[in-house]
Design a protein around this motif. Structure first.
Motif, PDB file in Angstrom:
ATOM      1  N   ALA A   1      -0.134  -0.645  10.535  1.00  0.00           N
ATOM      2  CA  ALA A   1       1.223  -1.183  10.394  1.00  0.00           C
ATOM      3  C   ALA A   1       2.240  -0.179  10.923  1.00  0.00           C
ATOM      4  N   VAL A   2       3.280  -0.683  11.566  1.00  0.00           N
ATOM      5  CA  VAL A   2       4.370   0.153  12.064  1.00  0.00           C
ATOM      6  C   VAL A   2       5.381   0.380  10.949  1.00  0.00           C
ATOM      7  N   PHE A   3       5.675  -0.671  10.174  1.00  0.00           N
ATOM      8  CA  PHE A   3       6.497  -0.526   8.974  1.00  0.00           C
ATOM      9  C   PHE A   3       6.174  -1.637   7.991  1.00  0.00           C
TER      10      PHE A   3
ATOM     11  N   PRO B   1       0.824  -1.203   0.000  1.00  0.00           N
ATOM     12  CA  PRO B   1       0.000   0.000   0.000  1.00  0.00           C
ATOM     13  C   PRO B   1       0.865   1.263   0.000  1.00  0.00           C
ATOM     14  N   ALA B   2       0.261   2.397  -0.270  1.00  0.00           N
ATOM     15  CA  ALA B   2       0.989   3.665  -0.377  1.00  0.00           C
ATOM     16  C   ALA B   2       1.759   4.015   0.887  1.00  0.00           C
ATOM     17  N   ASN B   3       1.207   3.700   2.054  1.00  0.00           N
ATOM     18  CA  ASN B   3       1.886   3.973   3.325  1.00  0.00           C
ATOM     19  C   ASN B   3       1.317   3.060   4.401  1.00  0.00           C
ATOM     20  N   CYS B   4       1.892   3.101   5.582  1.00  0.00           N
ATOM     21  CA  CYS B   4       1.503   2.188   6.660  1.00  0.00           C
ATOM     22  C   CYS B   4       0.089   2.413   7.189  1.00  0.00           C
ATOM     23  N   GLY B   5      -0.481   3.582   6.942  1.00  0.00           N
ATOM     24  CA  GLY B   5      -1.849   3.867   7.379  1.00  0.00           C
ATOM     25  C   GLY B   5      -2.894   3.462   6.360  1.00  0.00           C
ATOM     26  N   THR B   6      -2.461   3.049   5.176  1.00  0.00           N
ATOM     27  CA  THR B   6      -3.388   2.601   4.131  1.00  0.00           C
ATOM     28  C   THR B   6      -3.786   1.154   4.419  1.00  0.00           C
TER      29      THR B   6
ATOM     30  N   ARG C   1       4.238  -6.577   6.284  1.00  0.00           N
ATOM     31  CA  ARG C   1       3.933  -5.494   7.214  1.00  0.00           C
ATOM     32  C   ARG C   1       4.149  -5.995   8.627  1.00  0.00           C
ATOM     33  N   VAL C   2       4.636  -5.110   9.492  1.00  0.00           N
ATOM     34  CA  VAL C   2       4.797  -5.407  10.916  1.00  0.00           C
ATOM     35  C   VAL C   2       3.811  -4.527  11.668  1.00  0.00           C
ATOM     36  N   TYR C   3       3.009  -5.162  12.527  1.00  0.00           N
ATOM     37  CA  TYR C   3       1.948  -4.496  13.283  1.00  0.00           C
ATOM     38  C   TYR C   3       2.181  -4.682  14.780  1.00  0.00           C
ATOM     39  N   PRO C   4       1.595  -3.798  15.589  1.00  0.00           N
ATOM     40  CA  PRO C   4       1.592  -4.080  17.029  1.00  0.00           C
ATOM     41  C   PRO C   4       0.709  -5.301  17.282  1.00  0.00           C
ATOM     42  N   ASN C   5       0.759  -5.843  18.479  1.00  0.00           N
ATOM     43  CA  ASN C   5      -0.005  -7.039  18.826  1.00  0.00           C
ATOM     44  C   ASN C   5      -1.477  -6.923  18.455  1.00  0.00           C
TER      45      ASN C   5
END
Length: 134
Positions: free
Chosen positions: A96-98, A35-40, A85-89
Motif C-alpha cells: 500500500a502507498v497510503f 494494519p500497523a503500517n503500509c508494509g504490513t 488502502r491505496v495501492y499501485p496498479n
C-alpha cells in the motif's frame, strides 16, 4: 509545538504519493482496524475493490492531493468498512502507498452508509489526503 513543514515540502510529498500510486491505482476498503503500517499485510475482510484510472490523481496543491471519481463496482462481501488502502496498479497484500480510516463522519474517507452489503453497487466520488505537519 509540533513540527511543521513548508507548503512546498507538503506539496512535494503529496506529489510523491501520486507518483508512487501511479495511474490505475487500486483502492480497497476493508473491515476492521488498519494494519500497523503500509508494509504490513492486509487485515480484515476485503469489502470493495475499486480500479483506478489514468487521471485518478490530479496535481497536489498546497499540500493536498485529491483522487477523482473512479468507476463504481459491486461489493464482494458484507461488513462495516474500517479502513482503506491505496495501492499501485500491481497491488499485493503489503505494498500500500497510503491507508486511512473509513466511516460516515470524522474519518479520512467519508462514506454515505455505515455498512456495505455483498452485491451492493458502490461508488467512489473523491478522496482527499493532506500532507503531515500542516
Amino acid at each position: 509545538m509540533a513540527i511543521q513543514y513548508s507548503i512546498t515540502h507538503r506539496t512535494n510529498a503529496m506529489t510523491d504519493i501520486a507518483t508512487q500510486a501511479g495511474i490505475n491505482a487500486v483502492i480497497k476498503l476493508f473491515s476492521g482496524a488498519a494494519p500497523a503500517n503500509c508494509g504490513t499485510v492486509d487485515s480484515g475482510t476485503l469489502l470493495v475493490q475499486f480500479a483506478g484510472n489514468a487521471t485518478q490523481f490530479g496535481t497536489a496543491t498546497s499540500g493536498v492531493l485529491t483522487a477523482s471519481a473512479v468507476a463504481g463496482v459491486n461489493a464482494t462481501a458484507t461488513g462495516t468498512p474500517g479502513y482503506f488502502r491505496v495501492y499501485p496498479n500491481a497491488a499485493t497484500t503489503s505494498n500500500a502507498v497510503f491507508q486511512g480510516t473509513v466511516g460516515t463522519t470524522g474519518t479520512d474517507m467519508i462514506l454515505t452508509a455505515a455498512t456495505v452489503t455483498a452485491g451492493q453497487a458502490c461508488t467512489f466520488t473523491s478522496l482527499t489526503t493532506t500532507a503531515f505537519g500542516v
